[in-house]
Design a protein around this motif. Sequence first.
Motif, PDB file in Angstrom:
ATOM      1  N   PHE A  83      29.756  63.153  31.682  1.00  0.00           N
ATOM      2  CA  PHE A  83      30.580  62.824  30.523  1.00  0.00           C
ATOM      3  C   PHE A  83      32.027  62.686  30.955  1.00  0.00           C
ATOM      4  O   PHE A  83      32.458  63.285  31.934  1.00  0.00           O
ATOM      5  N   LYS A  84      32.787  61.899  30.203  1.00  0.00           N
ATOM      6  CA  LYS A  84      34.162  61.598  30.595  1.00  0.00           C
ATOM      7  C   LYS A  84      35.027  61.442  29.348  1.00  0.00           C
ATOM      8  O   LYS A  84      34.625  60.786  28.393  1.00  0.00           O
ATOM      9  N   LYS A  85      36.194  62.065  29.359  1.00  0.00           N
ATOM     10  CA  LYS A  85      37.192  61.894  28.301  1.00  0.00           C
ATOM     11  C   LYS A  85      38.481  61.445  28.968  1.00  0.00           C
ATOM     12  O   LYS A  85      38.918  62.034  29.953  1.00  0.00           O
ATOM     13  N   GLU A  86      39.084  60.405  28.424  1.00  0.00           N
ATOM     14  CA  GLU A  86      40.329  59.895  28.972  1.00  0.00           C
ATOM     15  C   GLU A  86      41.459  60.175  27.991  1.00  0.00           C
ATOM     16  O   GLU A  86      41.315  59.960  26.786  1.00  0.00           O
ATOM     17  N   ASN A 114      51.459  74.348  33.127  1.00  0.00           N
ATOM     18  CA  ASN A 114      50.439  74.385  34.181  1.00  0.00           C
ATOM     19  C   ASN A 114      49.093  74.656  33.529  1.00  0.00           C
ATOM     20  O   ASN A 114      48.902  75.679  32.891  1.00  0.00           O
ATOM     21  N   PHE A 115      48.151  73.730  33.712  1.00  0.00           N
ATOM     22  CA  PHE A 115      46.814  73.868  33.135  1.00  0.00           C
ATOM     23  C   PHE A 115      45.812  74.024  34.270  1.00  0.00           C
ATOM     24  O   PHE A 115      45.621  73.111  35.069  1.00  0.00           O
ATOM     25  N   GLU A 116      45.179  75.197  34.363  1.00  0.00           N
ATOM     26  CA  GLU A 116      44.188  75.469  35.408  1.00  0.00           C
ATOM     27  C   GLU A 116      42.872  74.781  35.055  1.00  0.00           C
ATOM     28  O   GLU A 116      42.398  74.888  33.922  1.00  0.00           O
ATOM     29  N   THR A 117      42.266  74.110  36.033  1.00  0.00           N
ATOM     30  CA  THR A 117      40.989  73.435  35.816  1.00  0.00           C
ATOM     31  C   THR A 117      39.866  74.457  35.748  1.00  0.00           C
ATOM     32  O   THR A 117      39.659  75.215  36.692  1.00  0.00           O
ATOM     33  N   PRO A 118      39.118  74.516  34.624  1.00  0.00           N
ATOM     34  CA  PRO A 118      38.009  75.466  34.531  1.00  0.00           C
ATOM     35  C   PRO A 118      36.824  75.040  35.404  1.00  0.00           C
ATOM     36  O   PRO A 118      36.719  73.884  35.812  1.00  0.00           O
ATOM     37  N   GLU A 119      35.942  75.986  35.673  1.00  0.00           N
ATOM     38  CA  GLU A 119      34.746  75.736  36.478  1.00  0.00           C
ATOM     39  C   GLU A 119      33.821  74.767  35.737  1.00  0.00           C
ATOM     40  O   GLU A 119      33.633  74.875  34.535  1.00  0.00           O
ATOM     41  N   GLY A 120      33.264  73.788  36.452  1.00  0.00           N
ATOM     42  CA  GLY A 120      32.320  72.843  35.855  1.00  0.00           C
ATOM     43  C   GLY A 120      32.969  71.568  35.345  1.00  0.00           C
ATOM     44  O   GLY A 120      32.289  70.713  34.790  1.00  0.00           O
ATOM     45  N   VAL A 121      34.285  71.448  35.504  1.00  0.00           N
ATOM     46  CA  VAL A 121      35.004  70.275  35.022  1.00  0.00           C
ATOM     47  C   VAL A 121      35.902  69.751  36.139  1.00  0.00           C
ATOM     48  O   VAL A 121      36.453  70.531  36.914  1.00  0.00           O
ATOM     49  N   ILE A 132      42.103  62.130  33.262  1.00  0.00           N
ATOM     50  CA  ILE A 132      40.663  61.934  33.061  1.00  0.00           C
ATOM     51  C   ILE A 132      39.962  63.267  33.280  1.00  0.00           C
ATOM     52  O   ILE A 132      40.149  63.919  34.310  1.00  0.00           O
ATOM     53  N   VAL A 133      39.154  63.675  32.285  1.00  0.00           N
ATOM     54  CA  VAL A 133      38.384  64.913  32.349  1.00  0.00           C
ATOM     55  C   VAL A 133      36.917  64.521  32.461  1.00  0.00           C
ATOM     56  O   VAL A 133      36.401  63.792  31.612  1.00  0.00           O
ATOM     57  N   GLU A 134      36.221  65.012  33.530  1.00  0.00           N
ATOM     58  CA  GLU A 134      34.813  64.659  33.746  1.00  0.00           C
ATOM     59  C   GLU A 134      33.995  65.912  34.012  1.00  0.00           C
ATOM     60  O   GLU A 134      34.513  66.897  34.542  1.00  0.00           O
ATOM     61  N   GLY A 135      32.697  65.854  33.668  1.00  0.00           N
ATOM     62  CA  GLY A 135      31.793  66.960  33.925  1.00  0.00           C
ATOM     63  C   GLY A 135      30.407  66.660  33.401  1.00  0.00           C
ATOM     64  O   GLY A 135      30.166  65.596  32.814  1.00  0.00           O
ATOM     65  N   VAL A 144      37.930  71.020  26.989  1.00  0.00           N
ATOM     66  CA  VAL A 144      39.048  70.970  27.948  1.00  0.00           C
ATOM     67  C   VAL A 144      40.016  69.852  27.564  1.00  0.00           C
ATOM     68  O   VAL A 144      41.237  70.040  27.581  1.00  0.00           O
ATOM     69  N   ALA A 145      39.479  68.679  27.174  1.00  0.00           N
ATOM     70  CA  ALA A 145      40.345  67.575  26.752  1.00  0.00           C
ATOM     71  C   ALA A 145      41.140  67.957  25.506  1.00  0.00           C
ATOM     72  O   ALA A 145      42.336  67.655  25.402  1.00  0.00           O
ATOM     73  N   ALA A 146      40.509  68.653  24.582  1.00  0.00           N
ATOM     74  CA  ALA A 146      41.200  69.090  23.362  1.00  0.00           C
ATOM     75  C   ALA A 146      42.279  70.120  23.687  1.00  0.00           C
ATOM     76  O   ALA A 146      43.356  70.114  23.076  1.00  0.00           O
ATOM     77  N   ASN A 147      42.009  71.011  24.655  1.00  0.00           N
ATOM     78  CA  ASN A 147      43.008  72.011  25.043  1.00  0.00           C
ATOM     79  C   ASN A 147      44.224  71.355  25.687  1.00  0.00           C
ATOM     80  O   ASN A 147      45.355  71.788  25.465  1.00  0.00           O
TER      81      ASN A 147
END
Length: 177
Positions: A83-86, A114-121, A132-135, A144-147
């Motif tokens: 899945f992908k959110k732009e 500063n936004f830390e990338t969570p696990e799985g994304v 671009i957020v993918e996972g 994550v995109a909403a945050n």
Amino acid sequence: MSRIGKRPVELPKGVTAEIKGQTIEVKGPKGTRSFTATDDVDLVLEEGAVSVKPRGLSKRARQQWGMTRSMVANLTQGVSEGFKKELEIQGVGYRAQMQGKTLKLSLGYSHEVNFETPEGVTITAPKQTEVIVEGIDQQLVGQVAANIREWRQPEPYKGKGIRYKGEFILRKEGKKK
């Protein structure tokens, strides 16, 4: 009858599913995901497709029927394509860049966010105004995109802020003299 629930979920090439009781585990080229269905539905694996059948005709069973089928379809799409959110960033001086696993956002505040990338994304910033957020987990990618968007939502007067790609922001007219 659920129009969504009636259709079986076809498993694409390279994707396998395994059902143990009420839990389905789907493996594909991008990873492995699992989902545990409620006791109101039955999961059946037949000829490269997963079917969901309700146990009875109660309202709850019919509700869970379509929802479970959608969850299984999302599992198969996640492990095969992902899945992908732009997100687009608009505003003078607003920009984003990746530094290791940290997304650094300049959004007009007195400090960088500063936004830390969570696990799985996976987060990438191909341009300064694009993120671009993918996972493989649709819920996690969307959250994550909403945050990220929450740091500076688009405002209606100038349209500055972080928006989803293709999102339309209703613009308002400013104050008049």
